[in-house]
Design a protein around this motif. Structure first.
Motif, PDB file in Angstrom:
ATOM      1  N   LEU A   1       4.943   8.008  -4.187  1.00 31.41           N
ATOM      2  CA  LEU A   1       3.673   7.382  -3.793  1.00 31.41           C
ATOM      3  C   LEU A   1       3.693   5.930  -4.251  1.00 31.41           C
ATOM      4  N   GLY A   2       3.786   5.027  -3.304  1.00 30.19           N
ATOM      5  CA  GLY A   2       3.914   3.600  -3.605  1.00 30.19           C
ATOM      6  C   GLY A   2       2.558   2.919  -3.621  1.00 30.19           C
ATOM      7  N   ALA A   3       1.854   3.060  -4.747  1.00 28.16           N
ATOM      8  CA  ALA A   3       0.509   2.466  -4.838  1.00 28.16           C
ATOM      9  C   ALA A   3       0.540   1.026  -5.330  1.00 28.16           C
ATOM     10  N   ALA A   4       1.707   0.559  -5.781  1.00 32.49           N
ATOM     11  CA  ALA A   4       1.763  -0.809  -6.305  1.00 32.49           C
ATOM     12  C   ALA A   4       1.543  -1.837  -5.197  1.00 32.49           C
ATOM     13  N   ALA A   5       0.926  -2.938  -5.581  1.00 30.96           N
ATOM     14  CA  ALA A   5       0.780  -4.082  -4.677  1.00 30.96           C
ATOM     15  C   ALA A   5       1.974  -5.000  -4.929  1.00 30.96           C
ATOM     16  N   VAL A   6       3.071  -4.680  -4.264  1.00 28.49           N
ATOM     17  CA  VAL A   6       4.336  -5.382  -4.496  1.00 28.49           C
ATOM     18  C   VAL A   6       4.309  -6.716  -3.746  1.00 28.49           C
ATOM     19  N   ALA A   7       4.740  -7.770  -4.431  1.00 35.35           N
ATOM     20  CA  ALA A   7       4.795  -9.071  -3.754  1.00 35.35           C
ATOM     21  C   ALA A   7       5.718  -8.984  -2.543  1.00 35.35           C
ATOM     22  N   ASP A   8       5.287  -9.545  -1.441  1.00 37.08           N
ATOM     23  CA  ASP A   8       6.138  -9.596  -0.245  1.00 37.08           C
ATOM     24  C   ASP A   8       7.115 -10.766  -0.310  1.00 37.08           C
ATOM     25  N   TYR A   9       6.750 -11.780  -1.084  1.00 40.89           N
ATOM     26  CA  TYR A   9       7.576 -12.986  -1.209  1.00 40.89           C
ATOM     27  C   TYR A   9       7.691 -13.360  -2.675  1.00 40.89           C
TER      28      TYR A   9
ATOM     29  N   ALA B   1       6.768   1.847  11.186  1.00 41.11           N
ATOM     30  CA  ALA B   1       7.789   0.843  10.837  1.00 41.11           C
ATOM     31  C   ALA B   1       8.572   1.244   9.602  1.00 41.11           C
ATOM     32  N   LYS B   2       7.892   1.860   8.619  1.00 41.05           N
ATOM     33  CA  LYS B   2       8.566   2.172   7.357  1.00 41.05           C
ATOM     34  C   LYS B   2       8.991   3.635   7.277  1.00 41.05           C
ATOM     35  N   ASN B   3       8.740   4.405   8.335  1.00 40.14           N
ATOM     36  CA  ASN B   3       9.121   5.816   8.368  1.00 40.14           C
ATOM     37  C   ASN B   3       8.548   6.609   7.198  1.00 40.14           C
TER      38      ASN B   3
ATOM     39  N   ARG C   1      11.604 -13.375   1.095  1.00 44.15           N
ATOM     40  CA  ARG C   1      11.107 -12.006   1.170  1.00 44.15           C
ATOM     41  C   ARG C   1      11.703 -11.164   0.047  1.00 44.15           C
ATOM     42  N   THR C   2      10.885 -10.265  -0.477  1.00 40.35           N
ATOM     43  CA  THR C   2      11.394  -9.284  -1.437  1.00 40.35           C
ATOM     44  C   THR C   2      11.936  -8.086  -0.655  1.00 40.35           C
ATOM     45  N   ARG C   3      12.655  -7.227  -1.336  1.00 39.42           N
ATOM     46  CA  ARG C   3      13.114  -5.991  -0.674  1.00 39.42           C
ATOM     47  C   ARG C   3      11.950  -5.019  -0.604  1.00 39.42           C
ATOM     48  N   ASP C   4      11.856  -4.314   0.479  1.00 42.58           N
ATOM     49  CA  ASP C   4      10.749  -3.384   0.663  1.00 42.58           C
ATOM     50  C   ASP C   4      11.079  -2.043   0.006  1.00 42.58           C
ATOM     51  N   ILE C   5      10.447  -1.783  -1.130  1.00 40.58           N
ATOM     52  CA  ILE C   5      10.755  -0.572  -1.900  1.00 40.58           C
ATOM     53  C   ILE C   5      10.412   0.678  -1.093  1.00 40.58           C
ATOM     54  N   LEU C   6       9.231   0.657  -0.486  1.00 39.98           N
ATOM     55  CA  LEU C   6       8.762   1.824   0.274  1.00 39.98           C
ATOM     56  C   LEU C   6       9.719   2.159   1.419  1.00 39.98           C
ATOM     57  N   ALA C   7      10.095   1.145   2.162  1.00 39.51           N
ATOM     58  CA  ALA C   7      11.007   1.376   3.291  1.00 39.51           C
ATOM     59  C   ALA C   7      12.373   1.850   2.787  1.00 39.51           C
TER      60      ALA C   7
ATOM     61  N   VAL D   1       4.648   8.351   0.577  1.00 37.93           N
ATOM     62  CA  VAL D   1       3.293   7.852   0.834  1.00 37.93           C
ATOM     63  C   VAL D   1       3.222   6.354   0.539  1.00 37.93           C
ATOM     64  N   GLY D   2       2.755   5.602   1.523  1.00 33.60           N
ATOM     65  CA  GLY D   2       2.547   4.170   1.330  1.00 33.60           C
ATOM     66  C   GLY D   2       1.068   3.862   1.266  1.00 33.60           C
ATOM     67  N   PHE D   3       0.750   2.712   0.762  1.00 36.27           N
ATOM     68  CA  PHE D   3      -0.639   2.251   0.690  1.00 36.27           C
ATOM     69  C   PHE D   3      -0.751   0.974   1.501  1.00 36.27           C
ATOM     70  N   ALA D   4      -1.922   0.755   2.035  1.00 34.10           N
ATOM     71  CA  ALA D   4      -2.143  -0.475   2.791  1.00 34.10           C
ATOM     72  C   ALA D   4      -3.542  -0.983   2.490  1.00 34.10           C
ATOM     73  N   ALA D   5      -3.633  -2.219   2.127  1.00 31.58           N
ATOM     74  CA  ALA D   5      -4.932  -2.852   1.910  1.00 31.58           C
ATOM     75  C   ALA D   5      -5.118  -3.858   3.032  1.00 31.58           C
ATOM     76  N   GLU D   6      -6.181  -3.684   3.756  1.00 34.56           N
ATOM     77  CA  GLU D   6      -6.386  -4.541   4.923  1.00 34.56           C
ATOM     78  C   GLU D   6      -7.820  -5.060   4.953  1.00 34.56           C
TER      79      GLU D   6
ATOM     80  N   ALA E   1       0.814   1.191  12.298  1.00 40.61           N
ATOM     81  CA  ALA E   1       2.037   0.393  12.509  1.00 40.61           C
ATOM     82  C   ALA E   1       2.971   0.541  11.306  1.00 40.61           C
ATOM     83  N   LYS E   2       2.384   0.544  10.085  1.00 36.68           N
ATOM     84  CA  LYS E   2       3.206   0.683   8.869  1.00 36.68           C
ATOM     85  C   LYS E   2       3.834   2.067   8.779  1.00 36.68           C
ATOM     86  N   LEU E   3       3.070   3.080   9.172  1.00 33.59           N
ATOM     87  CA  LEU E   3       3.567   4.463   9.168  1.00 33.59           C
ATOM     88  C   LEU E   3       4.871   4.541   9.967  1.00 33.59           C
TER      89      LEU E   3
HETATM   90  N1  CTP Z   1       5.711  -2.327  -0.567  1.00 37.38           N
HETATM   91  C1  CTP Z   1       6.925  -2.108  -1.150  1.00 37.38           C
HETATM   92  N2  CTP Z   1       7.794  -3.146  -1.342  1.00 37.38           N
HETATM   93  C2  CTP Z   1       7.481  -4.389  -0.952  1.00 37.38           C
HETATM   94  C3  CTP Z   1       6.233  -4.627  -0.333  1.00 37.38           C
HETATM   95  C4  CTP Z   1       5.371  -3.574  -0.163  1.00 37.38           C
HETATM   96  O1  CTP Z   1       7.229  -0.970  -1.522  1.00 37.38           O
HETATM   97  N3  CTP Z   1       8.339  -5.372  -1.153  1.00 37.38           N
HETATM   98  C5  CTP Z   1       4.815  -1.174  -0.332  1.00 37.38           C
HETATM   99  C6  CTP Z   1       3.580  -1.127  -1.205  1.00 37.38           C
HETATM  100  O2  CTP Z   1       3.795  -0.441  -2.424  1.00 37.38           O
HETATM  101  C7  CTP Z   1       2.595  -0.377  -0.301  1.00 37.38           C
HETATM  102  C8  CTP Z   1       3.012  -0.833   1.091  1.00 37.38           C
HETATM  103  O3  CTP Z   1       4.374  -1.222   0.997  1.00 37.38           O
HETATM  104  O4  CTP Z   1       2.804   1.023  -0.395  1.00 37.38           O
HETATM  105  C9  CTP Z   1       2.209  -1.994   1.566  1.00 37.38           C
HETATM  106  O5  CTP Z   1       2.734  -2.393   2.794  1.00 37.38           O
HETATM  107  P1  CTP Z   1       2.931  -3.930   3.182  1.00 37.38           P
HETATM  108  O6  CTP Z   1       3.467  -3.926   4.564  1.00 37.38           O
HETATM  109  O7  CTP Z   1       3.670  -4.682   2.175  1.00 37.38           O
HETATM  110  O8  CTP Z   1       1.464  -4.431   3.145  1.00 37.38           O
HETATM  111  P2  CTP Z   1       1.025  -5.905   3.014  1.00 37.38           P
HETATM  112  O9  CTP Z   1       1.561  -6.513   1.766  1.00 37.38           O
HETATM  113  O10 CTP Z   1      -0.448  -5.872   3.168  1.00 37.38           O
HETATM  114  O11 CTP Z   1       1.798  -6.597   4.202  1.00 37.38           O
HETATM  115  P3  CTP Z   1       1.362  -7.087   5.642  1.00 37.38           P
HETATM  116  O12 CTP Z   1       1.361  -8.536   5.522  1.00 37.38           O
HETATM  117  O13 CTP Z   1       2.452  -6.568   6.530  1.00 37.38           O
HETATM  118  O14 CTP Z   1       0.019  -6.461   5.941  1.00 37.38           O
END
Ligand code: CTP
Length: 217
Positions: free
Chosen positions: A89-97, A160-162, A122-128, A141-146, A156-158
């Motif tokens: 369960l990936g509840a962390a708000a991981v930096a995308d960059y 894209a990230k399988n 870009r960081t590596r996508d842990i969830l994917a 399980v992924g989390f999304a804050a929108e 779309a995330k469901l």
């Molecule tokens: N996540 C992750 N690794 C990353 C970025 C995100 O594992 N480098 C995971 C988070 O833990 C969360 C999910 O992905 O479960 C969030 O999806 P993400 O697409 O990153 O959401 P946003 O950051 O809101 O990105 P977007 O700009 O695509 O909406």
């Protein structure tokens, strides 16, 4: 008995901090409360829980293994070394960059410099990466804050990230999201949308783990 009893569960929680120089970083407003509530509830169901936590000030729930990390790269490494598991369960708000490079010295403003451009990569996508792992957890399980178009972005995330479930919350409204003790989620799978809350994060965590259990059993 819970379908989670004796199962290995990996949960991420909190923000990540991406260093710019020895005194500055890029962070976000995640408190870690939702992920900690999920981890605590998984322990209560008898799971063997690893909680990978970004920089937060929360006490460690009893009965689990906590690994503290700071950056997205460290969180990625900690999660990969915690695999294989039954549920992630990936509840962390991981930096995308993250900054392309970390300055060893504190950046000084220069006379006449009215703007600063930081290069981010870009960081590596842990969830994917968890969902694509050779020993993929049975439930991911992924989390999304929108702020807008919750369902469209979550679905779309469901895809894209399988992942199996996306727990989506609307940020920027009362009784939901980051610093709050309460949360409101809509959990999407390929077919259904299950609303959880508004309720305490402990209750929302329970509802979410009921959905995970249903997929494990
Ligand atoms: N996540 C992750 N690794 C990353 C970025 C995100 O594992 N480098 C995971 C988070 O833990 C969360 C999910 O992905 O479960 C969030 O999806 P993400 O697409 O990153 O959401 P946003 O950051 O809101 O990105 P977007 O700009 O695509 O909406």
């Amino acid at each position: 008995m819970s379908a989670l009893a004796g199962r290995r569960v990996v949960v991420t929680a909190g923000p990540t901090f991406e260093d710019i120089d020895p005194v500055r970083f890029l962070g976000n407003r995640s408190s870690g409360k939702m992920g900690f509530a999920v981890a605590a509830d998984a322990v209560a169901r008898g799971a063997d829980v690893v909680l990978v936590a970004g920089p937060v000030t929360l006490p460690t729930p009893e009965g689990l293994e906590r690994i503290d990390v700071r950056s997205a790269a460290q969180m990625h490494a900690a999660v990969m070394s915690a695999l294989p598991c039954d549920a992630y369960l990936g509840a962390a708000a991981v930096a995308d960059y993250t900054p392309a490079s970390v300055s060893a010295r504190k950046l000084k403003k220069q006379p006449g410099q009215d703007a600063l451009v930081l290069q981010l990569v870009r960081t590596r996508d842990i969830l994917a990466d968890v969902a694509a792992h050779a020993q993929r957890p049975q439930v991911v399980v992924g989390f999304a804050a929108e702020t807008d178009d919750l369902e469209a972005y979550a679905r779309a995330k469901l895809a894209a990230k399988n992942v199996d479930l996306i727990a989506a919350n609307r940020v920027g409204v009362h009784g939901s999201g980051f610093e709050s003790d309460d949360n409101t989620l809509i959990v999407f799978d390929a077919r259904n949308a299950t609303p959880l809350g508004p309720a305490s994060k402990a209750d929302v965590a329970r509802g979410l783990l009921d959905l995970v259990e249903a997929r494990l059993s």
